[in-house]
Design an enzyme around this catalytic site. Structure first.
Site, PDB file in Angstrom:
ATOM      1  CG  HIS A   1      -2.033  -1.041   1.080  1.00 25.71           C
ATOM      2  ND1 HIS A   1      -2.725  -1.536   2.153  1.00 25.71           N
ATOM      3  CD2 HIS A   1      -2.557  -1.656  -0.010  1.00 25.71           C
ATOM      4  CE1 HIS A   1      -3.625  -2.408   1.730  1.00 25.71           C
ATOM      5  NE2 HIS A   1      -3.529  -2.504   0.423  1.00 25.71           N
TER       6      HIS A   1
ATOM      7  CG  HIS B   1      -1.611  -6.659   1.573  1.00 22.08           C
ATOM      8  ND1 HIS B   1      -1.387  -6.080   0.334  1.00 22.08           N
ATOM      9  CD2 HIS B   1      -1.229  -5.734   2.483  1.00 22.08           C
ATOM     10  CE1 HIS B   1      -0.910  -4.857   0.500  1.00 22.08           C
ATOM     11  NE2 HIS B   1      -0.798  -4.631   1.803  1.00 22.08           N
TER      12      HIS B   1
ATOM     13  CB  CYS C   1       4.270 -10.372   4.636  1.00 26.93           C
ATOM     14  SG  CYS C   1       5.009 -10.157   6.270  1.00 26.93           S
TER      15      CYS C   1
ATOM     16  CG  HIS D   1      -6.069  -4.213   5.466  1.00 30.23           C
ATOM     17  ND1 HIS D   1      -5.136  -5.187   5.165  1.00 30.23           N
ATOM     18  CD2 HIS D   1      -5.389  -3.037   5.477  1.00 30.23           C
ATOM     19  CE1 HIS D   1      -3.949  -4.624   5.022  1.00 30.23           C
ATOM     20  NE2 HIS D   1      -4.076  -3.329   5.208  1.00 30.23           N
TER      21      HIS D   1
ATOM     22  CD  GLU E   1      -2.412  -8.864   7.505  1.00 30.03           C
ATOM     23  OE1 GLU E   1      -2.356  -9.519   8.556  1.00 30.03           O
ATOM     24  OE2 GLU E   1      -1.804  -7.787   7.330  1.00 30.03           O
TER      25      GLU E   1
ATOM     26  CB  THR F   1       0.666  -8.528  10.293  1.00 28.39           C
ATOM     27  OG1 THR F   1       0.538  -7.902   9.015  1.00 28.39           O
ATOM     28  CG2 THR F   1       0.425 -10.019  10.163  1.00 28.39           C
TER      29      THR F   1
ATOM     30  CB  CYS G   1       4.284  -6.347  10.894  1.00 28.48           C
ATOM     31  SG  CYS G   1       5.685  -5.755   9.954  1.00 28.48           S
TER      32      CYS G   1
ATOM     33  CB  SER H   1      -0.882   2.025   4.154  1.00 30.40           C
ATOM     34  OG  SER H   1       0.014   1.378   5.029  1.00 30.40           O
ATOM     35  CB  SER H   2      -3.238  -0.891   8.508  1.00 31.98           C
ATOM     36  OG  SER H   2      -4.510  -1.330   8.098  1.00 31.98           O
TER      37      SER H   2
END
Length: 206
Positions: A23, A56, A78, A106, A108, A146, A176, A205-206
């Site tokens: 992202h 993701h 990831c 999201h 992910e 994450t 993460c 993006s988170s």
């Protein structure tokens, strides 16, 4: 990012990428200028072409869709996301309801839910943690996106632990380390007296 660059070098353009690889608009635009083609669904990729699946993570359904089109699959997931997927599969084999702390839309979370869509319930905030209902309170497990805020997540998890004393949890945090480093850096910067923090990145993006 290195995976896509290497794929372009090995196989030549175009290389298809499902979703935003990361992202980060500048990264995505740069890769597109080199021959990466970003698509939302494998059905948009010509049969037999090469597709990179984003960091993701992707659901089993996406992998099957790629195989159905005879695509060369390169998974750039990831490793921390892969860990969460594996946890969800393990919990699902036990028949546990998995409470997945994260943002429903999201990328992910969408991929992680795909591992056991009938057993995963997304919990987005403390209010949902207080009200979520499960079929068997004695067989409940926890997983997290994450890239969450540890502060926000800790409150949610404390609520879930109180409500479900038998809550099964991963042996190590799903958060993460790079995300955590950035959060710690922001806190330190503000503590040191910064009046404004500029976050250079994408809104999704988170």
């Amino acid at each position: 990012i290195e995976t896509v660059v290497k794929a372009l070098a090995d196989y030549g353009a175009p290389i298809y990428v499902r979703g935003e690889l990361v992202h980060h608009r500048h990264v995505v635009d740069d890769l597109a200028s080199k021959g990466a083609v970003f698509v939302d669904d494998p059905s948009a990729v010509p049969e037999g072409a090469t597709i990179v699946l984003s960091a993701h993570g992707s659901s089993p359904e996406i992998y099957q869709s790629c195989r159905d089109r005879n695509l060369r699959i390169i998974a750039a997931t990831c490793p921390l996301v892969s860990k969460v997927h594996a946890e969800v599969r393990r919990y699902a084999k036990r028949g546990a309801t998995v409470l997945l702390v994260g943002h429903t839309n999201h990328d992910e979370v969408i991929g992680t839910r795909g591992e056991a869509p009938d057993l995963v319930i997304v919990v987005e905030d403390a209010d949902q943690a207080r009200t979520v209902e499960v079929p068997d309170p004695s067989n409940v497990a926890l997983a997290t996106q994450t890239t969450l805020s540890l502060d926000d997540m800790s409150e949610i998890i404390q609520i879930l632990r109180r409500r479900f004393p038998d809550l099964q949890e991963p042996t190590s945090s799903d958060i993460c380390y790079a995300t955590q480093n950035r959060q710690d850096a922001v806190k330190a910067t503000v503590t040191e007296g910064a009046e404004l923090v500029l976050v250079v990145g994408s809104r999704n993006s988170s």
